[in-house]
Design a protein around this motif. Sequence first.
Motif, PDB file in Angstrom:
ATOM      1  N   THR A 252       6.722   7.366  14.278  1.00 50.69           N
ATOM      2  CA  THR A 252       7.592   6.773  13.261  1.00 50.69           C
ATOM      3  C   THR A 252       7.959   7.795  12.196  1.00 50.69           C
ATOM      4  O   THR A 252       9.115   7.892  11.772  1.00 50.69           O
ATOM      5  CB  THR A 252       6.890   5.562  12.616  1.00 50.69           C
ATOM      6  N   GLU A 253       6.988   8.584  11.765  1.00 49.72           N
ATOM      7  CA  GLU A 253       7.255   9.615  10.759  1.00 49.72           C
ATOM      8  C   GLU A 253       8.171  10.705  11.317  1.00 49.72           C
ATOM      9  O   GLU A 253       9.072  11.194  10.619  1.00 49.72           O
ATOM     10  CB  GLU A 253       5.929  10.207  10.267  1.00 49.72           C
ATOM     11  N   VAL A 254       7.963  11.073  12.564  1.00 48.89           N
ATOM     12  CA  VAL A 254       8.771  12.129  13.186  1.00 48.89           C
ATOM     13  C   VAL A 254      10.213  11.670  13.394  1.00 48.89           C
ATOM     14  O   VAL A 254      11.164  12.432  13.154  1.00 48.89           O
ATOM     15  CB  VAL A 254       8.140  12.579  14.514  1.00 48.89           C
ATOM     16  N   PHE A 255      10.413  10.422  13.830  1.00 45.58           N
ATOM     17  CA  PHE A 255      11.768   9.912  14.058  1.00 45.58           C
ATOM     18  C   PHE A 255      12.642  10.014  12.813  1.00 45.58           C
ATOM     19  O   PHE A 255      13.861  10.163  12.913  1.00 45.58           O
ATOM     20  CB  PHE A 255      11.714   8.458  14.538  1.00 45.58           C
ATOM     21  N   ASN A 256      12.024   9.927  11.640  1.00 51.25           N
ATOM     22  CA  ASN A 256      12.793  10.010  10.396  1.00 51.25           C
ATOM     23  C   ASN A 256      13.512  11.348  10.231  1.00 51.25           C
ATOM     24  O   ASN A 256      14.479  11.440   9.467  1.00 51.25           O
ATOM     25  CB  ASN A 256      11.882   9.793   9.186  1.00 51.25           C
ATOM     26  N   TYR A 257      13.041  12.370  10.931  1.00 50.26           N
ATOM     27  CA  TYR A 257      13.621  13.707  10.772  1.00 50.26           C
ATOM     28  C   TYR A 257      14.665  14.041  11.834  1.00 50.26           C
ATOM     29  O   TYR A 257      15.271  15.122  11.787  1.00 50.26           O
ATOM     30  CB  TYR A 257      12.510  14.771  10.787  1.00 50.26           C
ATOM     31  N   LEU A 258      14.878  13.149  12.795  1.00 54.30           N
ATOM     32  CA  LEU A 258      15.897  13.423  13.815  1.00 54.30           C
ATOM     33  C   LEU A 258      17.279  13.540  13.169  1.00 54.30           C
ATOM     34  O   LEU A 258      17.632  12.742  12.292  1.00 54.30           O
ATOM     35  CB  LEU A 258      15.929  12.299  14.850  1.00 54.30           C
ATOM     36  N   PRO A 259      18.093  14.508  13.575  1.00 57.28           N
ATOM     37  CA  PRO A 259      19.471  14.598  13.069  1.00 57.28           C
ATOM     38  C   PRO A 259      20.259  13.339  13.394  1.00 57.28           C
ATOM     39  O   PRO A 259      19.984  12.651  14.386  1.00 57.28           O
ATOM     40  CB  PRO A 259      20.039  15.813  13.805  1.00 57.28           C
ATOM     41  N   LEU A 260      21.255  13.057  12.571  1.00 56.96           N
ATOM     42  CA  LEU A 260      22.084  11.868  12.756  1.00 56.96           C
ATOM     43  C   LEU A 260      23.385  12.154  13.498  1.00 56.96           C
ATOM     44  O   LEU A 260      24.023  11.220  14.002  1.00 56.96           O
ATOM     45  CB  LEU A 260      22.423  11.237  11.403  1.00 56.96           C
TER      46      LEU A 260
ATOM     47  N   ILE B 283       0.818  -1.227   0.000  1.00 64.07           N
ATOM     48  CA  ILE B 283       0.000   0.000   0.000  1.00 64.07           C
ATOM     49  C   ILE B 283       0.844   1.267   0.000  1.00 64.07           C
ATOM     50  O   ILE B 283       0.338   2.352  -0.280  1.00 64.07           O
ATOM     51  CB  ILE B 283      -0.964   0.023   1.196  1.00 64.07           C
ATOM     52  N   ALA B 284       2.138   1.155   0.329  1.00 63.08           N
ATOM     53  CA  ALA B 284       3.005   2.335   0.395  1.00 63.08           C
ATOM     54  C   ALA B 284       3.736   2.490  -0.930  1.00 63.08           C
ATOM     55  O   ALA B 284       4.917   2.216  -1.047  1.00 63.08           O
ATOM     56  CB  ALA B 284       4.000   2.214   1.542  1.00 63.08           C
ATOM     57  N   VAL B 285       3.023   2.915  -1.949  1.00 60.76           N
ATOM     58  CA  VAL B 285       3.589   3.023  -3.298  1.00 60.76           C
ATOM     59  C   VAL B 285       3.936   4.476  -3.590  1.00 60.76           C
ATOM     60  O   VAL B 285       3.069   5.307  -3.792  1.00 60.76           O
ATOM     61  CB  VAL B 285       2.610   2.488  -4.367  1.00 60.76           C
ATOM     62  N   GLY B 286       5.245   4.774  -3.598  1.00 56.54           N
ATOM     63  CA  GLY B 286       5.728   6.103  -3.971  1.00 56.54           C
ATOM     64  C   GLY B 286       5.065   7.202  -3.176  1.00 56.54           C
ATOM     65  O   GLY B 286       4.887   7.120  -1.970  1.00 56.54           O
ATOM     66  N   GLU B 287       4.633   8.252  -3.852  1.00 57.07           N
ATOM     67  CA  GLU B 287       4.079   9.431  -3.200  1.00 57.07           C
ATOM     68  C   GLU B 287       2.604   9.263  -2.839  1.00 57.07           C
ATOM     69  O   GLU B 287       2.004  10.156  -2.259  1.00 57.07           O
ATOM     70  CB  GLU B 287       4.245  10.652  -4.120  1.00 57.07           C
ATOM     71  N   SER B 288       2.032   8.116  -3.221  1.00 58.37           N
ATOM     72  CA  SER B 288       0.614   7.916  -2.941  1.00 58.37           C
ATOM     73  C   SER B 288       0.354   7.568  -1.479  1.00 58.37           C
ATOM     74  O   SER B 288      -0.788   7.524  -1.048  1.00 58.37           O
ATOM     75  CB  SER B 288       0.063   6.802  -3.832  1.00 58.37           C
ATOM     76  N   ARG B 289       1.413   7.320  -0.719  1.00 60.52           N
ATOM     77  CA  ARG B 289       1.239   6.946   0.680  1.00 60.52           C
ATOM     78  C   ARG B 289       0.587   8.080   1.466  1.00 60.52           C
ATOM     79  O   ARG B 289       0.937   9.246   1.322  1.00 60.52           O
ATOM     80  CB  ARG B 289       2.593   6.605   1.291  1.00 60.52           C
ATOM     81  N   GLN B 290      -0.347   7.703   2.315  1.00 59.05           N
ATOM     82  CA  GLN B 290      -1.033   8.683   3.142  1.00 59.05           C
ATOM     83  C   GLN B 290      -0.328   8.797   4.493  1.00 59.05           C
ATOM     84  O   GLN B 290      -0.341   7.857   5.288  1.00 59.05           O
ATOM     85  CB  GLN B 290      -2.497   8.270   3.333  1.00 59.05           C
ATOM     86  N   TYR B 291       0.296   9.922   4.762  1.00 62.59           N
ATOM     87  CA  TYR B 291       1.014  10.117   6.016  1.00 62.59           C
ATOM     88  C   TYR B 291       0.035  10.508   7.121  1.00 62.59           C
ATOM     89  O   TYR B 291      -0.874  11.312   6.919  1.00 62.59           O
ATOM     90  CB  TYR B 291       2.084  11.190   5.850  1.00 62.59           C
ATOM     91  N   VAL B 292       0.256   9.944   8.295  1.00 62.01           N
ATOM     92  CA  VAL B 292      -0.621  10.213   9.432  1.00 62.01           C
ATOM     93  C   VAL B 292      -0.598  11.690   9.794  1.00 62.01           C
ATOM     94  O   VAL B 292      -1.609  12.252  10.207  1.00 62.01           O
ATOM     95  CB  VAL B 292      -0.208   9.339  10.644  1.00 62.01           C
ATOM     96  N   VAL B 293       0.561  12.328   9.640  1.00 60.37           N
ATOM     97  CA  VAL B 293       0.674  13.743   9.990  1.00 60.37           C
ATOM     98  C   VAL B 293      -0.354  14.592   9.250  1.00 60.37           C
ATOM     99  O   VAL B 293      -0.805  15.627   9.757  1.00 60.37           O
ATOM    100  CB  VAL B 293       2.108  14.250   9.713  1.00 60.37           C
ATOM    101  N   ASN B 294      -0.757  14.153   8.070  1.00 61.38           N
ATOM    102  CA  ASN B 294      -1.737  14.910   7.288  1.00 61.38           C
ATOM    103  C   ASN B 294      -3.172  14.589   7.686  1.00 61.38           C
ATOM    104  O   ASN B 294      -4.111  15.201   7.178  1.00 61.38           O
ATOM    105  CB  ASN B 294      -1.552  14.619   5.796  1.00 61.38           C
ATOM    106  N   GLN B 295      -3.327  13.624   8.591  1.00 62.42           N
ATOM    107  CA  GLN B 295      -4.674  13.183   8.963  1.00 62.42           C
ATOM    108  C   GLN B 295      -5.054  13.567  10.394  1.00 62.42           C
ATOM    109  O   GLN B 295      -6.189  13.363  10.806  1.00 62.42           O
ATOM    110  CB  GLN B 295      -4.762  11.661   8.801  1.00 62.42           C
ATOM    111  N   ILE B 296      -4.094  14.107  11.131  1.00 62.89           N
ATOM    112  CA  ILE B 296      -4.349  14.427  12.541  1.00 62.89           C
ATOM    113  C   ILE B 296      -4.776  15.886  12.692  1.00 62.89           C
ATOM    114  O   ILE B 296      -4.073  16.793  12.255  1.00 62.89           O
ATOM    115  CB  ILE B 296      -3.087  14.176  13.400  1.00 62.89           C
TER     116      ILE B 296
END
Length: 499
Positions: free
Chosen positions: A332-340, A151-164
């Motif tokens: 999960t979406e937010v963790f992706n943006y943490l600096p390395l 279901i996570a195909v390219g840009e078609s994925r629906q991010y939770v951040v856009n639904q809250i």
Amino acid sequence: MTTSFKSDLTQNVQSNTCSTSSTEKAEADLIKLQANQAFKDSDYEKAIELYTKAIHTHPDAILYSNRSVAYLRREWYGFALIDAKKALEYDPKYIKAYYRRASAYMALGKFTAALSDYEYVKKVLPYDNDAITKYEECKKVVTRIRFERAIAVGESRQYVVNQIDANSMTIEPEYGGPHLDMNGRVTQQFMSELLPYLETQKLLHKKYVYQIILQILSILKSLPTLVEITVPDKHKFTICGDVHGQFYDLLNIFKLNGLPSEENPYLFNGDFVDRGAFSVECIITLFGFKLLYPKHFFLARGNHESIIMNQMYGFEGEVKAKYTPEMFQLFTEVFNYLPLAHCINKKIFVIHGGLFSKDDITLQDICAIDRVRQPSDEGLMAELLWSDPQTQNGRCESKRGLGIQFGPDITERFLKLNNLEYIVRSHELKQQGYDLGHNRKCITVFSAPNYCDTMGNKGAFITITGDDITPKFTSYAAVPHPTARPMMYANQSSLFASM
């Protein structure tokens, strides 16, 4: 006569060989008993040392399998996998070795390979409830991953951040906890009320948690992959390592070293969640201080700020138990943006794991990493999150199965190339909470004392000042916490088998 003499000689040699082999086997069995006791006492390093001694004396499938599970308990998944495979070379039908190999595969996120091993175990032991349970749980994980990928195909994925829509959520009249201000912002008063509120095992209202996470996402999106930190002369700065959901030990750090403020800045170097039963309280606290002091409170990504680790080691289960499945997806979406990575005063390089499989990596290369994703099994991002130092020069395969192990010469070349003084990393339990490796040039700091309520280690943090970057260490013991066992939210049936 000659034939008879040769025959007697051959028989004597065979007899001596058998006698020697029998003696070595008996010696190895005695060492194995000592190793088994060390394992039962949770002294896994001693158990590994003894199993290794027994293997050198008289190797067999059981010894390799036992050392494999000891490696699993130390989270050295790469070594555990190697030993499980070695056990099967000695005895292809040794069923415990399949359990060990499957556990190592699970820990490394290689679920399809784990499923194959569990399937074999279930076939051999069709009426064994444990075998059936492990197979079914692993099958669920594989099925879920396949579904999510479909279901996570390219840009078609629906991010939770856009639904809250957190602003539309209502606060019930009976809620008696702290409140964000009228604009939904974190204040000093909010944080001063939050810590004692969470300490009494009460939950912050989900509206406020959502608002905090969404605001953190906005801040993290604005940050580079490598954050430069400037500490002025005479000003203190504190670096903490893994806290792993040990909220009451996190509070103890603040009691020992003072609450975060503009005058008392902190860097927490990854692995905020998983293992401990209070990961939600830890991450809300850390995010709250980041919002309150965005230029004086820093957070780095660890290898446990990833979906596979969170699904296995408790954070997913905890968030779902205390709040909602959607909130876990948002984390999960937010963790992706943490600096390395962070660089302090252009002299101290701070990352969660370690260095790289190549010598020519610069800070510019690290800045250029595309971090907004789940970590892969290889490449710079994986190595930053997973690698460990070793005492000998050079590089070798990681004991964890991901990243590499790197020696003092690798550290020295990296520091020289990038004009740095030393490295600070976390990721690895140390009995005093810290370790001065590679001629004091590769420092480990680990801030979760009595890790998982079993390891008996101290935690530690590092302090420096802007004009004196010589690290100063504070070690501390674990503090009492409410009855809630570590890993209580983890996917237990998919984790490690016992001895």
